[in-house]
Design a protein around this motif. Sequence first.
Motif: not given
Length: 414
Positions: A4-5, A13, A55, A110-111, A113-118
């Motif tokens: 999703q990128l 960006q 972020l 940022e990517y 964290l957004t797509h895979h979490g912690q």
Amino acid sequence: MIKQLKPSALSAQIEDMVEWLASYGSDNSGGVTRLLYDPAWSAAQKAVQAKIEHLGLTARYDDVGNLFGRLAGRDPEAKVVLTGSHIDTVTGGGKYDGAFGIIASLLAVEYLLTHHGQPLKPIEIVSLCEEEGSRFPMTYWGSGNITGVKDRDNVHHVKDANGISLDQAMQAAGFGSDLHPSPERTDLECFIELHIEQGEVLEREGKSIGIVSHIVGQRRYNITVYGESNHAGTTPMKWRRDAMFTAAEMIRLLTIRATADQSGLVATVGHMEVKPNVGNVIAREVTFSLDVRHSNAETIKQFCEACFSEFEIIAAQHGTQIRYHKWMDEPPVAMDHTLTKAAEDILKRGRISYKRMTSGAGHDSQIFGTHCPTALLFVPSQGGISHSPAEFTHTEDLQRGVLLLIDLLYKLAY
């Protein structure tokens, strides 16, 4: 792993963030000047801090001004995966040197964290306070403090060109007073630095990524030749003790020997001071710089010893004397094989062209490389130009670097 990128969105960006960070310290020529602890430097660090906090990461400084952004991991015992580069620039430098490594780290985390979490292991972004040595006569102040190579107790004598001490500048910027944690770290699993090449190799060979195997060692000297001042018109050539003539022969010898070397050694004389520096007076004193670099410490040593032996002969022939002051002796540093292999595997799977190479420029990675496993990754530089407003890397190349960093951090921390 990446999903999703949209490349166009990432390109926009990257371009926006390059201009954003370059605005701190920008000048009318298109260059950027952020010197350690000056107002532009402070403003840039605060801007990066705000971005880190936006972020959702935890931002903190250490007591010399290194800035960290932490994404906590699920494993409380895990060591930190650190990524970033330096915020400072040379005077009138470019937009990418150091800055791109910080920007890429922000975008990559940022990517993730957004797509895979912690992540399983904590990831930290670092905006290192200093690498260049542009304001004070020292280098790697940021990484050197983190790794314990440098400390505040040994720099009380260090001053800039205006006579301001490092201690004064540090405290004026809000650091050096034990208000922040000590900079030394013992909790680092590894360090990953993404940087522009600052050379022409990748561009000339049509490669997208450079995987650095070694960072060259460096020796730097100030060499002073002492002669005798006299009248330019009334002193016969054969009776002169001309420091300039002597220095010129030494510099010519250096260039000939370095050019004849086939192992990649480079030697540079880039600075000269002449006394009395008057057009119609024979020079009594000449000081010139010498910078020698190679990936093998013994090669550097042998080159310097051979040249200096001949320097003594040249000085004697001209009735002059010579003095050497060695002020840098950094050994070559190998990057971590496991990390570089991991980057190589990612590039092979993605069918991205790359080159294993040696870095002829010094980087914070050489300081981290003796402290923890370290990888240094390059993207191409157009024309090899750096430390200049003309410094430029195509957005497509920057994007490939960011995507590689995303995949590598995922592999290491998730």
